[in-house]
Each structure stands twice: as C-alpha cells, then as structure tokens.
Design a protein around this motif. Structure first.
Motif, PDB file in Angstrom:
ATOM      1  N   ALA A 125     -34.057   3.305  24.817  1.00 35.84           N
ATOM      2  CA  ALA A 125     -32.662   3.293  24.370  1.00 35.84           C
ATOM      3  C   ALA A 125     -32.553   2.835  22.922  1.00 35.84           C
ATOM      4  O   ALA A 125     -31.698   3.308  22.169  1.00 35.84           O
ATOM      5  CB  ALA A 125     -31.833   2.382  25.269  1.00 35.84           C
ATOM      6  N   GLY A 126     -33.427   1.892  22.520  1.00 35.19           N
ATOM      7  CA  GLY A 126     -33.399   1.424  21.139  1.00 35.19           C
ATOM      8  C   GLY A 126     -33.744   2.520  20.149  1.00 35.19           C
ATOM      9  O   GLY A 126     -33.244   2.537  19.023  1.00 35.19           O
ATOM     10  N   LEU A 127     -34.603   3.446  20.576  1.00 36.30           N
ATOM     11  CA  LEU A 127     -34.955   4.559  19.701  1.00 36.30           C
ATOM     12  C   LEU A 127     -33.894   5.655  19.716  1.00 36.30           C
ATOM     13  O   LEU A 127     -33.560   6.233  18.683  1.00 36.30           O
ATOM     14  CB  LEU A 127     -36.305   5.141  20.127  1.00 36.30           C
ATOM     15  CG  LEU A 127     -37.526   4.240  19.913  1.00 36.30           C
ATOM     16  CD1 LEU A 127     -38.757   4.852  20.580  1.00 36.30           C
ATOM     17  CD2 LEU A 127     -37.782   4.029  18.428  1.00 36.30           C
ATOM     18  N   LEU A 128     -33.351   5.937  20.913  1.00 36.28           N
ATOM     19  CA  LEU A 128     -32.407   7.041  21.045  1.00 36.28           C
ATOM     20  C   LEU A 128     -30.971   6.641  20.723  1.00 36.28           C
ATOM     21  O   LEU A 128     -30.201   7.456  20.222  1.00 36.28           O
ATOM     22  CB  LEU A 128     -32.462   7.601  22.477  1.00 36.28           C
ATOM     23  CG  LEU A 128     -33.774   8.245  22.931  1.00 36.28           C
ATOM     24  CD1 LEU A 128     -33.649   8.747  24.357  1.00 36.28           C
ATOM     25  CD2 LEU A 128     -34.142   9.386  22.000  1.00 36.28           C
ATOM     26  N   GLY A 129     -30.610   5.389  21.025  1.00 41.02           N
ATOM     27  CA  GLY A 129     -29.220   4.963  20.890  1.00 41.02           C
ATOM     28  C   GLY A 129     -28.636   5.110  19.503  1.00 41.02           C
ATOM     29  O   GLY A 129     -27.625   5.802  19.315  1.00 41.02           O
ATOM     30  N   PRO A 130     -29.226   4.462  18.478  1.00 36.17           N
ATOM     31  CA  PRO A 130     -28.650   4.571  17.134  1.00 36.17           C
ATOM     32  C   PRO A 130     -28.611   6.000  16.616  1.00 36.17           C
ATOM     33  O   PRO A 130     -27.628   6.416  16.002  1.00 36.17           O
ATOM     34  CB  PRO A 130     -29.584   3.690  16.292  1.00 36.17           C
ATOM     35  CG  PRO A 130     -30.185   2.740  17.265  1.00 36.17           C
ATOM     36  CD  PRO A 130     -30.348   3.514  18.535  1.00 36.17           C
ATOM     37  N   LEU A 131     -29.695   6.745  16.863  1.00 35.44           N
ATOM     38  CA  LEU A 131     -29.726   8.141  16.405  1.00 35.44           C
ATOM     39  C   LEU A 131     -28.661   8.958  17.130  1.00 35.44           C
ATOM     40  O   LEU A 131     -27.910   9.713  16.502  1.00 35.44           O
ATOM     41  CB  LEU A 131     -31.109   8.733  16.657  1.00 35.44           C
ATOM     42  CG  LEU A 131     -31.279  10.210  16.290  1.00 35.44           C
ATOM     43  CD1 LEU A 131     -31.048  10.431  14.808  1.00 35.44           C
ATOM     44  CD2 LEU A 131     -32.669  10.698  16.700  1.00 35.44           C
ATOM     45  N   THR A 132     -28.584   8.790  18.451  1.00 32.33           N
ATOM     46  CA  THR A 132     -27.592   9.526  19.231  1.00 32.33           C
ATOM     47  C   THR A 132     -26.181   9.162  18.808  1.00 32.33           C
ATOM     48  O   THR A 132     -25.328  10.033  18.599  1.00 32.33           O
ATOM     49  CB  THR A 132     -27.775   9.238  20.729  1.00 32.33           C
ATOM     50  OG1 THR A 132     -29.104   9.588  21.125  1.00 32.33           O
ATOM     51  CG2 THR A 132     -26.780  10.032  21.555  1.00 32.33           C
ATOM     52  N   GLY A 133     -25.918   7.857  18.679  1.00 34.66           N
ATOM     53  CA  GLY A 133     -24.589   7.416  18.277  1.00 34.66           C
ATOM     54  C   GLY A 133     -24.203   7.932  16.910  1.00 34.66           C
ATOM     55  O   GLY A 133     -23.078   8.404  16.697  1.00 34.66           O
ATOM     56  N   GLY A 134     -25.137   7.858  15.955  1.00 36.55           N
ATOM     57  CA  GLY A 134     -24.844   8.348  14.612  1.00 36.55           C
ATOM     58  C   GLY A 134     -24.568   9.830  14.583  1.00 36.55           C
ATOM     59  O   GLY A 134     -23.638  10.293  13.896  1.00 36.55           O
ATOM     60  N   LEU A 135     -25.364  10.620  15.331  1.00 36.71           N
ATOM     61  CA  LEU A 135     -25.165  12.069  15.353  1.00 36.71           C
ATOM     62  C   LEU A 135     -23.851  12.440  16.036  1.00 36.71           C
ATOM     63  O   LEU A 135     -23.144  13.351  15.586  1.00 36.71           O
ATOM     64  CB  LEU A 135     -26.346  12.739  16.066  1.00 36.71           C
ATOM     65  CG  LEU A 135     -27.696  12.683  15.340  1.00 36.71           C
ATOM     66  CD1 LEU A 135     -28.797  13.277  16.207  1.00 36.71           C
ATOM     67  CD2 LEU A 135     -27.620  13.424  14.009  1.00 36.71           C
ATOM     68  N   LEU A 136     -23.538  11.728  17.136  1.00 39.73           N
ATOM     69  CA  LEU A 136     -22.284  12.026  17.833  1.00 39.73           C
ATOM     70  C   LEU A 136     -21.081  11.733  16.946  1.00 39.73           C
ATOM     71  O   LEU A 136     -20.127  12.516  16.896  1.00 39.73           O
ATOM     72  CB  LEU A 136     -22.204  11.208  19.122  1.00 39.73           C
ATOM     73  CG  LEU A 136     -23.152  11.618  20.257  1.00 39.73           C
ATOM     74  CD1 LEU A 136     -23.049  10.640  21.415  1.00 39.73           C
ATOM     75  CD2 LEU A 136     -22.847  13.032  20.732  1.00 39.73           C
TER      76      LEU A 136
END
Length: 483
Positions: A125-136
């Motif tokens: 989640a630490g790897l996917l969360g910021p990237l996912t949140g920023g892209l969304l």
C-alpha cells in the motif's frame, strides 16, 4: 483497505480542502474516522469472543464500503467528515479482527513470523497508495480515492466468506451495553476537550467523569466490555500505554508532513503522498525482521529499539524541516519512524496475544488496537487545534485564503503580503506539531523501558495450525507462554 486508505486520503486531502474549503476542519477528516473506529474496537472485540470473528469482520467490511461510497459523493466538508465517521465504524472491525484471526490460527512462535509477513501489505500500500492517489486526483478527481475501496472490499469479503470457517463455542454471555455507552461518550468528550479552547475545555472534566464511571462499571459487571484484569499483565499494560503515545506521533506525522510538503514546500499531491512511502515500506520490512529476531532475543530489546528509532526519526524532522529543505529530510525521518514502528508494533502484538487464551484474545487484541487508535485520534486532534489556532490568529486573513494556498496554483493569485503571512503561519503551526510528535514518541520510548524482561518466545511451539480456521481452546503451549 486500511493501509491503502491512509496513504490515498493523505495524498488527496490538500486538493479536497481546495475544492470543498474548510481548512480549519482539516484534522476532523482524520479524527472523525479514527474516533468512530476507536470507540467501536472494544465492542467488536467482545462480540468476536462471543459470536466468532467472521460475522464481525464481514459486517465491518460492508459498513466501511458504504461509508467509502458516501465519502466519494460528498459535496461539502461537513458531509465528508460525517461519512468518514461512518467509514470508521466499519474500520473498527477490520484490522483488529484480521490480527485476531492470526492469533487464532497460529501458535506463539509462528505468530512472530506471520505477523511480519502480514505487515507486508502495508509496504504494498505504501508503494501503490501515493502513486494511485496522485494519479486519481490529477486525471479523475479526489472522489475516486474513496470509490477505489469498492473492488478491493468486495474481493476481500468474497475470499473471507468462501474460505474462512470457524467453530465457535458460544456461551450465554451478554454485551456490556452500559460500559459501551460510557466508553463511547467519554472518548467523544475527551476528543472535543483536547481540541477545544476557552469554553470548549469544559469537555475535559466531562470526559474524566464519564471514563471514571466506565472503570467503576467495568470492575463490577460480571462480563465487562474491557476486563480491568487485563491491565494487571505488564506486557498488556505497557503495550497499551506506549502504543497510544507512539500512535499519536505516527498519525500526526502521516497527517501533517504531507500538508507541510504541499502547503509550505510547494510540492505536488503525488510528491506529498510519496513522503509517507518510506515509512510504510520500512514498516513491513522491519516487521519481517522482528518476527525472526523475536525467537532469538525476546520481546524487550526489539520493543525498546523500535521505539528508540521512532524518536530519532521524529526529532530529525522537527529539527530540519524548514522552507527550502531537501525532500530527503522528511523521507529519511519517515523511513526511520516506520522501521521503528515495524519492530515495536509486531513485538508488542505478539506479546499481548501470547499472554491470554482464545476466550480473551479478541478483547485483548482489540484493547491494544483501541489504545493505538485513541492515541492517534487524540494526537491528531491536539495538533489540529494547534494548527487552526495559528491560522486563525490573524483576523485579517480569511479562511478562504488558506484553502486557496493548498489549491493547484499554491495561492499564486493571493496578494504577496497575504501569501507570506499565510505561509509563515502554516509553517509555524506545523513546526510546533512536529515537536509535539517528537514529544509523544519520546514518552512512548520511556514507557517501553518498563517492559518486563521475559523469556524468549518458545521456539518449540511451531506445530501446524488447527484443521479448522479457528479453535475455541488455546494451544497447550500457551499455558507456559511468558506474561
């Protein structure tokens, strides 16, 4: 879902404030979620000991998804805060029950390893969360940081429903309704009190009276919601107190460091969310190491060392985070903090679950999670009050200006003098919060020094898990486990 939610929402919050306004209520988006999840944790823990883990966990996932969808369609900050509270009511069942199930399935020595592996989801989640949140936020909207929970939650519920089976021996016991109401009201009053100023401080004595009444009731009912006898076990008492303090520091860091990066350093939402990544990646890595080290050195060295690393990381950020600071500073600080949390949280949880049998494991695990969550809620609440007081100190600056500072233009349309004043106020308030974070971490470290010097985790208790998914009688090896 719990791990992804923290990083995704933290990344999107500055943009949410820019869209909905209400920066003075910034902390309530987090504290409403933590408050509602906190007051329900002991209730869910007790219900799981009475009726089993599976129905409680499925109910929590369902409620969490309803709250997530409602958050996604919010059109005001007040709506978002209310639905975050609903989301938290479901979250109060999810993580404590998942951790309790691990305690049911595995023996003490096996738990030390499995808890570390289980923590790896935080790294993902630490790897996917910021990237996912920023892209969304960039390509869709902030609403999607809540909608993303739907497929994850439905998948988790499907696996749990079809693959997890338990054989629970139900006993004729009743839920302590009076205790639950007193605890819930006391926690709510305490949160209002720590965030209040002037007349708002009246909530503190109200909270004290309610919590004293709760303890009085729990010591006299036949089947208490939170058995006071648990706190006679040193490992449980110290894990609860130190966990509450370090969680206040941890939730404060994950809430306000991204705000500093975006509001003071001018970083993007993706960069602000990425600041949390070293902590959430370091956490599972050190949890894996802790699972192996527990069998060699025991609980105390890992717990004390973990809390010590968290102090180093928080003090580093308090000392060095200034305008123009390299992004390496918060990244290193958050990384050290996460490594320390991985060591200490894994060791304390295994110690707690080893100290009791099946019939108390749900409430003991929930008790530990309760104190961690209430510590986080109160810590973020205190720091939210500090920040709001600093931003509202100058009446010549409207709240809308602070909201605009967090928008995509970073307040470039504001008059230069107002922008400088506002940036300075935000920096001062957040710097004060970083020192508060350091203080919480330091006191947690001091509390950990009193953790009992127990024997090592019994390496012989590595038998295979039971044929059923849970069992109502604890393994025989737990009768000799260290307390």
């Amino acid at each position: 879902m719990a791990a992804l939610e923290m990083t995704v929402v933290s990344t999107a919050m500055p943009r949410i404030v820019s869209d909905l306004g209400g920066i003075q209520n910034y902390a309530w988006v987090f504290t409403a979620y933590m408050l509602s999840s906190t007051i329900t944790v002991p209730i869910y823990g007790k219900l799981s000991d009475l009726h089993g883990r599976k129905p409680v966990l499925l109910f929590g996932i369902g409620l969490f998804l309803v709250g997530s969808m409602a958050c996604g369609v919010s059109s005001s900050m007040e709506m978002l805060i209310a639905f975050r509270a609903l989301q938290g009511l479901g979250a109060g069942a999810m993580q404590p029950m998942a951790v309790t199930v691990i305690g049911d399935l595995y023996t003490p020595a096996e738990r030390a390893r499995v808890q570390g592996v289980f923590s790896a989801v935080w790294g993902i989640a630490g790897l996917l969360g910021p990237l996912t949140g920023g892209l969304l936020v960039k390509y869709l909207s902030w609403h999607w940081v809540f909608f993303i929970n739907l497929p994850v939650g439905l998948g988790a519920a499907a696996v749990l429903f079809t693959s997890f089976h338990e054989n629970v021996q139900r006993k004729p016991q009743r839920l302590d309704i009076v205790g639950a109401l007193l605890l819930s009201a006391g926690v709510v009053a305490l949160l209002f009190g720590v965030q209040g100023t002037g007349k708002g401080m009246v909530w503190l004595p109200v909270a004290l009276l309610l919590l004293v009444a709760f303890v009085f009731v729990e010591r006299r009912v036949s089947d208490p919601l939170l058995p006071m006898s648990l706190f006679k076990i040193p490992s449980i008492a110290i894990s609860a107190s130190a966990g509450a303090l370090v969680s206040a520091a941890m939730f404060g860091a994950t809430t306000y460091v991204p705000l500093y990066v975006q509001g003071v350093l001018g970083g993007s939402p993706t960069l602000a969310g990425g600041i949390i990544t070293p902590m959430i990646v370091g956490w599972p890595l050190s949890s894996l190491a802790a699972g192996r080290l527990l069998l060699r050195v025991g609980y105390r060295p890992i717990i004390v060392g973990g809390f010590g690393l968290s102090v180093v990381g928080s003090v580093l950020m308090a000392l060095l985070l200034r305008p123009g600071t390299s992004m390496l500073v918060p990244q290193i600080g958050m990384g050290l903090f996460g490594i320390g949390m991985g060591f200490s949280s894994t060791a304390t949880m295994v110690a707690v679950q080893t100290s009791v049998g099946w019939e108390l494991r749900g409430v003991a695990t929930a008790n530990t999670m309760f104190f961690r969550t209430i510590g986080g809620a109160l810590g973020v609440g205190v720091m939210g009050g500090v920040l709001a007081l600093q931003l509202l100190r100058d009446p010549s600056i409207p709240v809308s200006a602070a909201n605009e500072l967090l928008g995509p233009e970073h307040g470039r349309s504001l008059p230069p003098e107002m922008l400088r004043t506002l940036s300075g106020a935000l920096e001062t308030g957040l710097t004060t919060n970083f020192w508060i974070i350091s203080a919480f971490a330091a006191v947690a470290f001091l509390a950990s020094l009193f953790f009992p010097r127990t024997e090592r985790v019994l390496a012989a208790t590595t038998s295979a898990p039971p044929t059923t998914s849970t069992t109502p009688t604890p393994p025989a090896s737990e009768a000799t486990a260290p307390h």
